[in-house]
Structure formats: structure tokens, C-alpha cells
Design a protein around this motif. Sequence first.
Motif, mmCIF file in Angstrom:
data_model
loop_
_atom_site.group_PDB
_atom_site.id
_atom_site.type_symbol
_atom_site.label_atom_id
_atom_site.label_comp_id
_atom_site.label_asym_id
_atom_site.label_seq_id
_atom_site.Cartn_x
_atom_site.Cartn_y
_atom_site.Cartn_z
ATOM 1 N N TRP C 30 27.602 46.634 41.401
ATOM 2 C CA TRP C 30 26.818 46.977 41.260
ATOM 3 C C TRP C 30 26.984 45.867 39.551
ATOM 4 O O TRP C 30 25.778 45.686 38.678
ATOM 5 C CB TRP C 30 26.565 48.156 40.424
ATOM 6 C CG TRP C 30 26.157 48.551 41.443
ATOM 7 C CD1 TRP C 30 25.821 48.621 42.724
ATOM 8 C CD2 TRP C 30 26.632 50.622 42.285
ATOM 9 N NE1 TRP C 30 25.589 49.051 43.422
ATOM 10 C CE2 TRP C 30 26.000 50.782 43.552
ATOM 11 C CE3 TRP C 30 27.503 51.548 41.170
ATOM 12 C CZ2 TRP C 30 26.949 51.785 44.446
ATOM 13 C CZ3 TRP C 30 27.331 52.676 41.690
ATOM 14 C CH2 TRP C 30 26.746 52.725 43.598
ATOM 15 N N THR C 31 27.997 46.188 38.871
ATOM 16 C CA THR C 31 28.657 45.088 37.240
ATOM 17 C C THR C 31 28.002 43.748 37.430
ATOM 18 O O THR C 31 27.657 43.586 36.826
ATOM 19 C CB THR C 31 29.762 45.844 36.957
ATOM 20 O OG1 THR C 31 30.636 46.665 37.300
ATOM 21 C CG2 THR C 31 29.974 44.746 35.758
ATOM 22 N N ALA C 32 28.174 43.699 38.827
ATOM 23 C CA ALA C 32 28.459 41.809 39.342
ATOM 24 C C ALA C 32 26.715 41.729 38.850
ATOM 25 O O ALA C 32 26.192 40.189 38.580
ATOM 26 C CB ALA C 32 28.812 41.544 40.216
ATOM 27 N N ARG C 33 25.946 42.538 39.801
ATOM 28 C CA ARG C 33 24.180 42.210 39.586
ATOM 29 C C ARG C 33 24.152 42.611 38.488
ATOM 30 O O ARG C 33 23.714 41.470 37.561
ATOM 31 C CB ARG C 33 23.232 43.600 40.505
ATOM 32 C CG ARG C 33 23.990 43.182 42.442
ATOM 33 C CD ARG C 33 22.691 43.789 43.061
ATOM 34 N NE ARG C 33 23.520 43.995 44.402
ATOM 35 C CZ ARG C 33 23.786 44.283 44.785
ATOM 36 N NH1 ARG C 33 24.604 45.431 44.600
ATOM 37 N NH2 ARG C 33 24.500 43.658 46.279
ATOM 38 N N MET C 34 24.114 42.944 37.012
ATOM 39 C CA MET C 34 24.114 43.761 35.962
ATOM 40 C C MET C 34 24.063 42.281 35.247
ATOM 41 O O MET C 34 23.832 41.789 34.747
ATOM 42 C CB MET C 34 24.165 44.672 35.393
ATOM 43 C CG MET C 34 24.284 46.330 36.033
ATOM 44 S SD MET C 34 23.638 46.767 36.002
ATOM 45 C CE MET C 34 23.944 47.121 34.251
ATOM 46 N N ALA C 35 25.561 41.681 35.317
ATOM 47 C CA ALA C 35 25.997 40.643 34.758
ATOM 48 C C ALA C 35 24.667 39.264 34.829
ATOM 49 O O ALA C 35 24.996 38.926 34.263
ATOM 50 C CB ALA C 35 27.452 39.784 35.271
ATOM 51 N N LEU C 36 24.037 39.280 35.754
ATOM 52 C CA LEU C 36 23.678 38.257 36.271
ATOM 53 C C LEU C 36 21.991 38.820 35.864
ATOM 54 O O LEU C 36 21.465 38.229 35.792
ATOM 55 C CB LEU C 36 22.832 37.913 38.013
ATOM 56 C CG LEU C 36 24.364 37.671 39.139
ATOM 57 C CD1 LEU C 36 23.834 37.364 39.923
ATOM 58 C CD2 LEU C 36 24.606 36.356 38.362
ATOM 59 N N ILE C 37 21.268 39.564 34.978
ATOM 60 C CA ILE C 37 20.865 39.851 34.237
ATOM 61 C C ILE C 37 20.097 38.903 33.056
ATOM 62 O O ILE C 37 19.435 38.151 33.958
ATOM 63 C CB ILE C 37 20.401 41.666 33.860
ATOM 64 C CG1 ILE C 37 19.965 42.668 35.496
ATOM 65 C CG2 ILE C 37 18.504 41.232 32.932
ATOM 66 C CD1 ILE C 37 20.754 43.916 34.779
ATOM 67 N N ASP E 182 44.130 45.412 44.098
ATOM 68 C CA ASP E 182 45.092 45.660 42.531
ATOM 69 C C ASP E 182 43.701 46.333 41.939
ATOM 70 O O ASP E 182 44.794 47.394 40.888
ATOM 71 C CB ASP E 182 45.399 44.490 41.832
ATOM 72 C CG ASP E 182 46.852 44.094 42.186
ATOM 73 O OD1 ASP E 182 47.771 44.726 43.228
ATOM 74 O OD2 ASP E 182 47.536 42.906 42.351
ATOM 75 N N GLY E 183 42.999 46.948 42.100
ATOM 76 C CA GLY E 183 41.094 47.650 41.478
ATOM 77 C C GLY E 183 41.298 46.954 40.771
ATOM 78 O O GLY E 183 40.349 47.322 39.923
ATOM 79 N N ALA E 184 40.794 45.609 40.537
ATOM 80 C CA ALA E 184 40.530 45.036 39.125
ATOM 81 C C ALA E 184 39.055 44.632 39.374
ATOM 82 O O ALA E 184 38.523 44.198 40.221
ATOM 83 C CB ALA E 184 41.144 43.511 39.109
ATOM 84 N N GLY E 185 37.836 45.842 38.697
ATOM 85 C CA GLY E 185 36.998 45.484 38.570
ATOM 86 C C GLY E 185 36.011 44.359 38.575
ATOM 87 O O GLY E 185 36.775 43.127 38.091
ATOM 88 N N PHE E 186 34.926 43.940 37.898
ATOM 89 C CA PHE E 186 34.037 42.896 37.613
ATOM 90 C C PHE E 186 35.023 42.254 36.563
ATOM 91 O O PHE E 186 34.951 40.750 36.846
ATOM 92 C CB PHE E 186 33.044 42.902 37.474
ATOM 93 C CG PHE E 186 31.414 41.841 37.020
ATOM 94 C CD1 PHE E 186 31.429 41.249 38.186
ATOM 95 C CD2 PHE E 186 31.713 41.511 35.716
ATOM 96 C CE1 PHE E 186 30.713 40.123 38.254
ATOM 97 C CE2 PHE E 186 31.437 40.362 35.769
ATOM 98 C CZ PHE E 186 30.420 39.696 36.635
ATOM 99 N N TRP E 187 34.695 42.823 35.740
ATOM 100 C CA TRP E 187 35.532 42.202 34.505
ATOM 101 C C TRP E 187 36.428 42.141 33.944
ATOM 102 O O TRP E 187 37.526 41.231 34.015
ATOM 103 C CB TRP E 187 34.851 43.029 32.811
ATOM 104 C CG TRP E 187 33.571 43.248 32.677
ATOM 105 C CD1 TRP E 187 32.587 44.167 33.407
ATOM 106 C CD2 TRP E 187 32.549 43.098 32.677
ATOM 107 N NE1 TRP E 187 31.153 44.091 33.061
ATOM 108 C CE2 TRP E 187 31.165 43.117 32.164
ATOM 109 C CE3 TRP E 187 32.612 40.816 32.232
ATOM 110 C CZ2 TRP E 187 30.123 41.819 32.236
ATOM 111 C CZ3 TRP E 187 32.035 40.042 31.655
ATOM 112 C CH2 TRP E 187 30.743 40.358 31.950
#
Lengths: 359, 359, 316, 394, 284
Positions: C30-37, E182-187
Motif C-alpha cells: 500500500w505504501t508503494a501505491r501511495m508513493a506513486l501518487i 528481513d521485514g524491510a517495508g517500502f521505505w
Amino acid sequence: MNGVELRNVTKAYAGLTVMENINLQIADGDFLVLLGPSGCGKSTLLNMIAGLEPTTGGSIHINGRDVTGLEPDERDIAMVFQSYALYPTMSVRRNIGFGLKMRGMAKGEIEKRVAEVGELLQITPLLDRKPSQLSGGQQQRVAIGRALVREPSVFLFDEPLSNLDAKLRADMRIELKRLHERLGRTIVYVTHDQIEAMTLATKVVVLDKGSIQQVDTPENVYRRPANRFVASFVGAPTMNFIDGKLTHDGDDIVFDSGSGCLPLINVPAEIRDLIGRPMTLGARPEHMVFDDAGISSRVLLAEPTGPDQYVRLAVAGSELTARSGPEQIFKSGSDARILVDGARMTLFDPQSGQALLGS
Amino acid sequence: MNGVELRNVTKAYAGLTVMENINLQIADGDFLVLLGPSGCGKSTLLNMIAGLEPTTGGSIHINGRDVTGLEPDERDIAMVFQSYALYPTMSVRRNIGFGLKMRGMAKGEIEKRVAEVGELLQITPLLDRKPSQLSGGQQQRVAIGRALVREPSVFLFDEPLSNLDAKLRADMRIELKRLHERLGRTIVYVTHDQIEAMTLATKVVVLDKGSIQQVDTPENVYRRPANRFVASFVGAPTMNFIDGKLTHDGDDIVFDSGSGCLPLINVPAEIRDLIGRPMTLGARPEHMVFDDAGISSRVLLAEPTGPDQYVRLAVAGSELTARSGPEQIFKSGSDARILVDGARMTLFDPQSGQALLGS
Amino acid sequence: MPDPAQDVLHYSATPQDAHQKGRRRWRPQWTARMALIPAMAITIFCFYGFIIWTFVISLTRSRLLPVYKFTGFDQYGRLFANERWWTAMQNLAIHGFLFIGGCIVFGYLLAILIDRGVKAEGLFRTVFMLPLSMSFIVTGVIWQWVMNPGLGLQEAVRALGWAGFEFNWIVRPDRSIYTLAIAGIWQQVGLCMALFLAGLRNIDPNIWKAARVDGIPVWRVYLHIITPMMRTVFFTVFILMSAIVMKAFDLVVALTGGGPGFSSDLPARFVVDHILNRQELGLGAAGAFVLLCTVIAVIAPYIYFELQKERSGRGH
Amino acid sequence: GALHAQTAEVLHWWTSGSEQAALAEVRKVFEASGGEWVDTPIAGGGNARAAAVNRMLGGDPAAVFQFSIGQQLRELADQGLLANVDKVASEENWDQKLPPLIVKAAKYDGDYIAAPINIHGENWMFYNKAALEKAGVDVPKSWNEFVVAAQKLKDAGIIPIGLGGQPWQERIMFNSVLLGVAGREFYAKLYSTLDDDLLDSDTMRKVFETFAALKPFVDEGSPGRNWNEATSMVIKGDAAFQFMGDWAKGEIIAAGIEPGTTVGCAFAPAIDTAYIMTVDAFAFSAMDGEEATPAQAKMAHVMLEPDVQIAFNKKKGSIPARLDVPADSFDSCAQTAIKTLQDEKTHLVSTGLFGVPSAVSGAIDDSISNFWNSTDMSPAEGQAQFHQAISNAK
Amino acid sequence: MRYNRLALYGLLGIAAIMILSPVFIMISTSLKSMDEIRNGSIFTLPADPGFAAWGKAWFGDCAKTLGDTCGGLSSSFMTSVKIVIPALFLSVGLGAITGYALAAWKMKGANVMFAALLVGMFIPPQVTLYPLIIMIRELGIFGTIPGLILVHVIWGVAFTTMMFRNFFKTVPEDLLKAARIDGAGFWPLFWHVMLPLSLPILGVAMILQFTYIWNDFLLGLTFGGRAGQPMTVALNNLVGSQFGEKEYNVDMAATMLTALPTLAVYLLSGRMFVRGIAAGAVKG
Ligand SMILES: Nc1ncnc2c1ncn2[C@@H]1O[C@H](COP(=O)(O)OP(=O)(O)OP(=O)(O)O)[C@@H](O)[C@H]1O
Ligand SMILES: Nc1ncnc2c1ncn2[C@@H]1O[C@H](COP(=O)(O)OP(=O)(O)OP(=O)(O)O)[C@@H](O)[C@H]1O
Ligand SMILES: [Mg+2]
Ligand SMILES: [Mg+2]
């Protein structure tokens, strides 16, 4: 002299000598394998024979002709690379025929030769594909075809099978061996895989750090290694080494490692001369014998491979590997009695690492 | 139930089903090896367990918990990749500690755990290097360390050793086996190398084209393959197959291939029931016995590997491979007499490929 | 068989996951989608919104300012009746061909020369890339000088004694379009060289060895083996240079001013001239829209190629 | 926009030395009367006009901005973007004091939306006296004479026409030819009606023939040349004639020459007297309403003050937009112009900036430049193309 | 062999001379006096080189202006810096994040979105000035530096995204998988793994974006208002006026001064540039 000869060949990169005074004679029709660990200079040596790397000193002779200053295509050699190095945008047919075309051979003749090679290597149905449409083994076959078609007097192979998986490697190995028997040409073959060296070579050259350790038949390299490096590099699982000395135990001769005595059987007579002096005993896993007369040891781990089983043992202060049949059951922590086949062991000088008793 | 359980797991890529109805139970503490040829779906299966690929159908349970929809880091697993997949810009220390940091573990605690793991894997002196400054084996060790440090209940390995050379592979194999014995955690391990499967596994799953062929102990997979695919895939050199039928030859039972009769020894009694029906005989090279009572065959090629020697033979219209000790000399074209150890052979239905006699 | 409720219980009881209290966590996807906004907003509102706006304006009779009195496709009629527009389009073809072709040929040649293992490689590379740091305006000004028959090269060569020397393309209506290509190539050849050089460096050195063993002359290796292998790089260069050609405006203004007459005009300049100077917003918009359609025709294969490349790359 | 009530930002394209000096005269008086001047120069008329419009659209307008009067300005007014300066204009009776053509152009819906500051003439012919003497020719009075003289000059190794080969300069020369061959009535009618018959007429054909006949008399380096380089050629005697607006005088003065002495000025050859006018003007952004703010009104007032008109125009090389200011302090060329303009019949408009809609203006420039620069277009074809371009742009 | 080498260096030398001579002309002209320029050839070296023109270009000529500024480049240099630095970081940053999201996170429609975005590389910005003006006005930042920065980001994002996406596509998938395990999310994945990896391509994107933004004239003129006029607008005022005497030496000096920062960037980073391109743009 026919074949390939290296005289005092030296190689330095930017002042750093990586190879010094290499002398080597490869007889016509030999299948010579250059064996050694990564970085020991195998590829460098092969490239110098091919003319792809200039030599820093010495000379190279092919079929009696000094080729040291010649271009690769003037040396009557062909080469096969680990990465195949096929021309990716050309069809298999063009890949194989391109070198001939560059030599100005007539179209019809090229066609004929490519067809023959295709037949020989069983790649006729693939001739119109692009390399990217081939599997690794097929690509390797095409690379060999490209070398074959030129009918050179010497073939050079640089780890041609190491990108293939185990099964394919075994099959290709047999094919290469047959090809060699059929064509009878000189082959210089680089590998770091000792099974390949053992099965393919008529002669093995073991290299380490740019210098030759041993030149011999595969059997001798395996059974009578010239020094400890060769002994440990050839053979998997590797040879067991124990430091100590030979002593009498009543009538028998045993090997005393300081923390235990390893019984020996079939001891050859000449060994008696060495009794008492410090040395390293080398014994391959298949030459360790499980026998009630042996020394007691603790089983650390048993590795069944299918046809055999390798057992890691803690004995006389060392860890040793022994081979047994698959049926016997070794439980970790249990006890096993082991001795060494004295007829097959090798003894090394602990300082120089050279084999004792003329190998 | 603890351990890992797959229930009716199905996977399709863009409508193409590559895996259907996989059911598998992996007991807590098992070392399960997924073995199969390239493209059979091993990695896909592993990735589904890890949560890196969504399942198309079915469910996956880890320690009794349905994890089918969870993120990889919520599944209490760790994974080691063939390509090592170390973070190239981080030091070894940071590589290992990264997963802990992502979980918000305190700095001091991370330090401590990394140090422990470094100790365990003997990479303490390397902790401040970058991955590019490590050899392949060291990189693989770091990759294992990264998995260990998280103390997950299940470890997943995807061909972790296949980028290493033979020698290193053998050493790492032993280390892995010891690690498993020491930690007692569940391991799911993918490989296409049968030696690895044999030596490491407590249980082997043989896969082909997305379906399970056999689930058994390594010994049984080797000695009592469920079908011809398993038989030929496991073991190198591969098993010999001959089509024909069992017939009486006086008191003895022999195998009649149509163009010759292969003598059998140690024939088990129950085999008599199968006499006369068409079948495929499977015999591994080490179960072919050179014996004067055997059928006459012609030596095509002998491959000495060091401890053993593999001999290609033309016999009864087929080409077979037999293993012998290294001492005996086989000249190409010479004659050898060979028979089959009937106690160790396998018989297959020629149509279905299934093993005859409940394995 | 654990029922779902039990699953949740078990789940929240697992120590690592205690903080999640059985709820599903915020997914990184979901963050990935937000980052594309932001990029998506720019694409939709700015790029496509503006294209649509341009099309709408092209249907009006707007002059200085946008007015929304629709006149159908009148502006397109006017556009297609305009000789200058056709000259500009024709010039686009000529300039595109020469500029892109020149950048590719010379960039590739320079890359090959450098790749032959020259000593002062870094120096040459830097020299070839220097013009990249200049804007198109500056490039135009410099070359206007050099090519001016009375001041520049022609005069200088004549002063050296070659009285018959002619280099007056910039003042010849039938040649002036070529001067744009010269200046443009001068400026961009360095980037192309760098791209090609990088491509050459990515080629497996064993290919070279194999070719040497095969006895293939160097030029043939480049022609028959290396060049086909560099297809992707050629494509990248082609696309980057196309983008420049399509937007070419500053260079024309500074170098020839579109002249003599409008013999070296290009569509982008036509459009800008009509919108900003001529107060013919509607006509300019029509031109812009036609230009954009041309662009899409050029890059559609690129996009297709991109997607195709990745799909086929999956198996490995 | 939140500037002091007496503050005015002035956006203009006058960045060269003489232009800045002229504008400084306005600024001096504006500041002396309590205004505060914020200067925003942007070189290039196109750039400056675009910037002015864009800033208006963007809600950050300059209070006073240079603009051409005419169609485009009315369009801005249409959108309510401009303020009017009617109060100043009526107080000072601009209707009477400015030429009627300019009054018409500066008004939208009866309101003054711009303050014209000067008049430039475009049908001037500058010549180097020494060059003419050297070739033995007099200042030509008709285009036929001009062609003969040009040939003589060419034979003498002098470039007959110093032309800056940019469309607008070529158009200035063309309009001089048009005026000279067809007469002022034809000119006025042609550009006010854009009538098909006139465009097709034989007179027009003759104009094109005459114009085409000039082609051999320019040098190779002409295309792309700036006008001041061409002027400099005349000053140095490399070229004999230049057809250019009276701003060329600034260049002549800068070279230390009094216009009318060694470099002479005359109207381009013509069958009757006329003055093709082009006007610089300033417009006023609507800051808080339709009416100009005090600062804007003050600016309008200052710009048309007689003293400012004289001081400004002397520096600028133009003549006052107000024809009622004393002419005696101007140079001889300007005095001639002022005298000429007393007769309203001589008033003609340039097609450059305010005479015709800008689309037509652009089309005229394009087609003339195309004709001039093509090597194989016949006058008939040129005429047809001219006609076609104008009808297409109407 | 020898002759081959000679020919090789000969060809490279000729190419280098052809590339360098226009720059040489600029520099030598900027060091000449106006008299020398009028009477000499552009190819001759300055007889009496001096930096007077450079001083004039930098500080302006107060006698010739209305006095608010002296018309030199010095006044707008800082404006340019204030525009370029944030615009550079924002446009490259947004491109990096977008490229990363498109390449590393398997999302439906990512390819379509990328294709759609690429079109932005081909739109001449001049064409769509009006709607952009209205948009920026509605955001209340017209005529300010932030407004101008936003515009640069809009026109830069397609290019930077392309660079980064193509680079991140070459990152082995296993690495991304390892990070997810490893649990690394997007950021965290972006900051700790991908961004450090992308340093070479980051360099290239920064250099090219710096060049584009620094050299921009049109957007600065349109959106900068009074406060945000970059150096190129000042340059235009210096060299671009149609009327009045042209001082070519000052023009050239001013041009060189304007180009100096980008020139320096290329001189200092030549090697990095090629390496960066090798790492990203070409591999595709
Ligand atoms: N171009 C070079 N410049 C400097 N040193 C080099 C170069 N090529 C090889 N070397 C060095 O020469 C030695 C021999 O290298 P070589 O490639 O021949 O090894 P190798 O035995 O083929 O190893 P591998 O099994 O990994 O292929 C190595 O120490 C290597 O670092
Ligand atoms: N993303 C994908 N899209 C489509 N098909 C895929 C994809 N990934 C894998 N496949 C297919 O699924 C099958 C199983 O692939 P998988 O990678 O699991 O094989 P594998 O057993 O791991 O092989 P290898 O030993 O070569 O790693 C193959 O036929 C492959 O082509
Ligand atoms: Mg090598
Ligand atoms: Mg796999």
C-alpha cells in the motif's frame, strides 16, 4: 616436435609476476588437463598458448613452429570458453561457419563442414536457432562445434563444463572424451574440477600460484601425489592428513600422532627406513578401513551419498573422513574402529610438503 | 501441529497452472529437501512457503498458524538464497543485523546477537568487510548468518550451495548438517543436486513438473525409488535401464532383453511372481557386478574418478555403466563379463513407470 | 484442524507479533501505491490533462488567451493549409534523420575509438562530453558565429589562402536545416558516446577472444557481432535523441531563427512562435497536437519494446 | 501586488543602452513626482510580452508593462485583465493630441487601455553619402532609379543594400517597396481591408516584381543578420543603403555621427509622401479594479508630459506620440517626420505590431521572408503565396 | 599495429579539436577587446588578453542601466542556486522513489503507468504553459521560487523516473526477497538497500538534471515572476537585446560564466558519469 611446447614462459601483469619459467611439453594427441584452484593462472596459461595474452618472456611452439609473436588465428588452434562466448545475434549455423567465412572459404564448402559438425555433435535440428534459444548444454555443444569446424591441430578449452549442472556435466564429459578419441587432436583443457581432470586427461598438470606442482597421468596424480598441495587438491572428500611419526608396536608398524596410535596394514617394506622421523601421513577416505583391529574412534557424522557413505570420525586428536558402503549404520556419537591401508597411504615431509619415498 | 503444512496448494502464473494440489507435512525439526530438475517448481514452492509468491489456492500453515495471507516477515521464517542476496552496500555486520533492526530491536541486543552468530559461523574477523570483499563461501556463510540471527522456527534454503565449487560445497554441506543437528529447527531446502539431498535430508521430496513423485528418507529414495523418474533423477552416474522380461535359465532367473540374457544373483523370492511379464529393469552402476558368470560385454570407455572407476559397456543391445575399483584395467574394445545384483535392482512397469513390488 | 478464530488467537499470542493484536498490519504494497501518487498525479493532470487541454484549445479560435468558442477542426484546416507548417514537418524529418543518425554514427565511432584502449581515455571522454554542459541556446550562438560566412569558418579558411572555400549553409535556404544537425550533433554526441561506451564495456570479453581466435578482422567484429549485440543501447540512444528532436526549439531560435525565410523551421518552434509571439493559440495548439501524435507514433514501439523485453526476460 | 500605492513595477524589453537611457528620462520624472519605479527588463519583445501575459494569468502582474497596442491588447481587456487610464486621458485631452489612428488602437470600448509613448517610422532609407559619391549615384527618388543606382554600386564593389535577413526586416523593406510602388492609398486600403482583389491586382504584381528585383543587391551574409550589424555596414560604407526604422539613428549616433550628415536619412523611394508608423506603448494591469491605481495614472501622465516626450524621444530616436510638442530640438530626420505627420493623409500603420491582427502580421512576415529567400519563386508565385497566407490567417 | 595506433590517436585528436574549437572561440573572444573582434578573425588568439569583459558580464555596467541592478549576472546567480538545488533534489528524489516503486514492487499496471509517464519526456513544455500557469496560480505559488521548483519537478520526473526504473529493474530479485523476509517495508528497503545501490545512476541523473535545470530559460522566465529570475534570464537580458551595440566579448564572457557551473560538474565527474551510465541507462 609436434604438439605444444612451452619454454621458460613467464607472465607478469603490470610488473607483478603471476607465472615464472613454465616449461611444458604436450605431445601430439595428448589430452592435457590444467588443474588448479581459482586464480592459480590456468586461464592465463591457456590464453598465452592461444595468443590472446602476450607472454612476458619465453617462447611457445606449436607443431615445432615458434608462434610466440603470432596472432591467435595464425596459430592453428581453436578455443572453447566457459561462458560459451557465442555470437548472440547469429544463428547457430552462422556461429559455426563465421570463422570459415572470414578465412574466405567457399559457401558450399562452409555449408558442408557445418553440416558435418552439426551431425557429429547432434545439433543438426538446432542449426537455425539463436543461441538464446538453446539450453546451456546445447550452447556448449555449439561452442565446441565452432572450434571443431576449423579443424585446428590444437584445441583449447577453458572450463567448458563449469556452467552446466551436474548431470549434464557428466554427459558432456563422456562426449568430450569420445570426441578426443575419435579426432586424436591435441587438447589443452582447463578445469578446477578434479573429477573432470581424472576422467578426461591423458596427462594432468597441477598448478598452484603460477607454478607447476606435478605433471603426470591422472592415476599417478591421484595415487602418488608429488606433494601435499596436490594430494589435498585432488580427491573429494579430501585426503586425511595426520602429523606424527612411524613407530613399532610389537611386530607391527603404527603411526603415532602423539595422542594415539593408528594401526597400519599392508605396510610396504621400504617404509621401515622412515621410522622415527617426523612426517605427515596422508590417507584418502577409501583407504581408511573399518576393522576391529583398528583404533577406536568416535563417529561425528555420517553422510550417505547413495552408493557410498562418508563418515567423519574423531580419532587420535584429528578429524578424519572414511568411506564405507551404504549398508552399515553409523550413529553420531557411537564408536568405530579404524585403520589405514599402508599400501595406499602417502607420507609427506612436514616442512617441505614433498612426498617421501620417490613417488 | 508444529512444523510446516501445505494443504492443497495450487499455483498458476497468468492462468498457466505450474503446481496443483500439493499436500505436504513437514514435521518440526525435519530437514526436508525438495529435489527435482530445473523448472519443476522447487523455488516456486519455497517462495510460497516464504510468502514471497501468493498461492493461487490452498493454504499454508506454520506451527499450526495459517499464514497464507501474511507477509514474509510475519511468518517466522528465514531464507537463504542461491545468489546469497547480501546487501552489497552494507558491511557484513549490518547485513546480519538488518532484519533485527527492522524489527526494532535495541542496538545493544543486535550487537550481541550478531556477535554470537559471527562466532558460531566463524566469520567474526569478516564482520566489517563488504560482501564484495568476501569469497563465495564466506558470502554464503554470511547469508546463513543473516537467517540464523533471527532465530526463526523454519529455515528455507534455495540451492544455497550451487554457486560454490565442489570442494567448498562439500565442506559447507557438512557445516549445514551440523548446524541443523545443533539447532534442531525445521529446514526446507531446495536443490537439484542429489548428493546434497542424500547427505543432508531427513526426508526428501522429489518433484517433477509441479507434482510430488516421492516423499521418503534419502535411503529409500535411492534404494527404492517410487518410479522411473525418481530412479533416473537420483544417482550419478544414472541408473541403467533395460527393457525385457524375467525368464528361467535352468534354476536361475535371468533377465531377457530380447538380444541377450543378463544373469541375476541374490534374487529375492517374491520376484518369481513377475516372471514373464514385460518390464524395465533398473540397476545402479554399483550394483552391476563384474563376474565370470556374467554375460559377455564390450568395454566402450573407462572413466577413472580416483577412488572408483566407471565403465561404459555395450551389452545385450544396450549401453550400461558399471562401477569397479580403480585397480582393474579396462581397455576400450576389450571384453568383460557382467551380471546384476538382483537384491538391489528395481523393476518398473514399462507403461506407467511405477516401481513393481511395493517399494 | 484449527478454526480461523483459533488462528487469530494463536497469532496474537506469538511473541514477535504481539503488538499486532490480531489485526493485519499496514502492507508495504500500500505504501508503494501511495508513493506513486505524486508521479501519477503529474502524469494524469499535467501530461495527459495538458494534452487534452491542448486538443480542446485546438478546437477553438483562441488567439492570445484561451477562449472556449469552438470552431470544430478549423484550426487543423488552417494548419494544413499553412506552407510553413509543412516545411517545418519536412524539416523535422530531415533534421530528425540527420541529427539522430549523426549522433548515433559519430557517438558510436567515438566510443569505438575510445574502446580500442587509448591511453588518455579519461581526457578524451571528458572533452567529448563538454558540450553537453552547454545549453542549446549557447550552442546555437556559438555555431551561428562559426558558420557565419562573413565572420566564421568560411572567412577564416579563405584568409588562410583557400579563396574558393565555401561554407555558407546557414544562409542558404536549401541547406540551413543541415546546420541545425551539425550544432545539435556537436552538443549531444558526447552523451551518445558515453552510452555506447558503456554498452561496449558490458560486452563479454570472451566474445572478443572468440573472434580473435576465429581470425575475424576488428572492423568486422564490430560490424557483424558487436553492433547487433548493442541493439538495446541503440534503442536507448534513439529514444533519448528523439525526445530532443521533438522538443527542438531553443537551438533553432538561437542558430538560424528558423531562417532564411522559414526554411529551417521546426514544428516545436512553429508551435511556440504561434502561441507566444503570434497570438495564435488555437493554431499553435493544433500544431502541438499533431506533433504529439507524431511523438506517440514514434515512442509507441519503444513502449512495446520495453514491456516485451521484460516479459521475455522473466524465464531466466 | 502588495506594493505601496505609489509604486509601479514596469516590465519592458528595453535593455540596450539607448533604450535604457530613454526610459531613464521617464523614470526620473516619475520618481521626482513621488512615484517608486520597480524595473523589470526582459530582453526580446516576444519574451517580454509573453512574460507580461503569463504573469497576469498567474495572478502576479506587473503594474505597467510595455505592449504593442492593437488586437492583442484588446483581447487582454476583454478578459478584464487591464485597467484604463481614462481619467488622465480626458484630463489631458489625448483624443486631440494623439494621431487618430493611434487613438483608435489605444482604446477598447471607448476606454484608454494604453499610453502610447512614441512613434517610430518604418519607411526610412539610410545611406552612406561617401559610398554614393564613390559610385557616382544620387539618392534615388523612385524604385526604378534605385535599381539602376544599386547596379552601379554593385559594380563599384559596394554592397547596395545592407539587409538584416530576418523576417521582420525583410517585411520593412517590402512595405517600403509596396508604399513606393503602389502609393499610400493602396497601402492603407490593402492592409485595412485585406481585400482579395487588391491582393490579386496587377499593382501588387508590380510590387512583387520590384521587390524581387532587389534580390541581387544584398550580400551573402544577410540571412540571420541583426539590424544593427546592417546599420554598421552602412556607417562604415561597406553597404550603401539600409531600409530600416528610425531607431537606426540610435546606432548612428552611437558611432559618433549626427544623422543627416555623413549617413543620410530619407524616406524610401515613393510616389507620394507617407509615414509608416509603429508605436511603443505601455499598458496597465488591472490591480484592484477597472480604474488605474494612482501609480499607474501617474505613469500615464508622466509618459505623455511634453518634456518627457521630448527628452525620451530624442534619446530613443523616435518622435513624440503627441504631435503638439515643439520639434525644434530634434535632429533633421525627426523634424522631417514630425512635419510630415501634420498631414493626416500620410498616416499609415505598420503591419508589424498594430496595423493588422497578429495572425495576419505573422503570415505577412512568413510569406514575404519565404519569397525573398527562395531562389526559384517567381513574383507571380510570390504574390499568390502572399494572398494565400493572408486569407488563411484572416 | 603502430600505424593503427597512430590513426586511432589521429582520429580522436581531430574529433577532440572539432569539439573543442567552438568552446575555444568563446573563451578567446571573451578575452579580446571589441576593436580586435571587429577587425580580426574569430580563430585568432587574443593579442592582448584581458578579463574586462568578464568583469562587465559578472558585475554589469551600471552606467547603462536604470540603476536597480547593473544588469550583470552576479545578482541572479544566487537565485539560480536557490532554484536548482531544491529542484534538483526533488526531481531526482521523486524520480528515484517512483522508479523504485515501479520496478521493485510488483504492482498491476506498473508497466502501463511507466509507459504513460514516458510520454512526458516528449512533450515540449512550451506547448502547455497556459494550463500550467493556471495550475500554479491556483496553488498560490505563481511567481515564487517554490512555484518554479514545482514546475521543474513536473518536467523532470519522466526522465528521472526512466533512469531509476531501468536501473532498479536490474537489481536481482533475490535481493528484494531477502529484504522482505528481513521485514524491510517500502521505505526501509528504499533507504537502506536500493538508494545506496543506485549511487552511480543517482550521479548521472543528478548531473543531467542539474544541466537541464541550470540551463533552463523558458520556465524561469514564465514562472519565476520578479523574484525568481534565474541566471539564464539575466544572460538573455545581457546578450539578447535586439537594439543597441553588441559587445560580443561581454556576451561570450557572460555565456561562459553561465555555463561554468555545469562545465565544472562535467569536468569533475566525467568518469563517474560514464560509470553511472554503464550501471543503469544501458543495461536496461
Ligand atoms: N588483466 C590482469 N591484470 C592483472 N592481474 C591479472 C589479470 N588477469 C589475471 N590476473 C591475475 O593473474 C592470476 C591468474 O589468473 P587466471 O585468470 O589465469 O586464474 P585462473 O586459474 O584461470 O582462475 P579461475 O579458475 O578463477 O578462472 C590471478 O592472480 C589474477 O588475479
Ligand atoms: N513469474 C513467472 N511467470 C510465469 N511462469 C513462471 C514464473 N516463475 C516461474 N515460472 C514457471 O514456473 C515453473 C517453476 O519454476 P521454478 O522457478 O519454481 O523452478 P525451479 O524448480 O526452482 O527451477 P531451477 O532449478 O531452475 O531454479 C517453471 O516452469 C517456470 O517457467
Ligand atoms: Mg580462469
Ligand atoms: Mg529455482
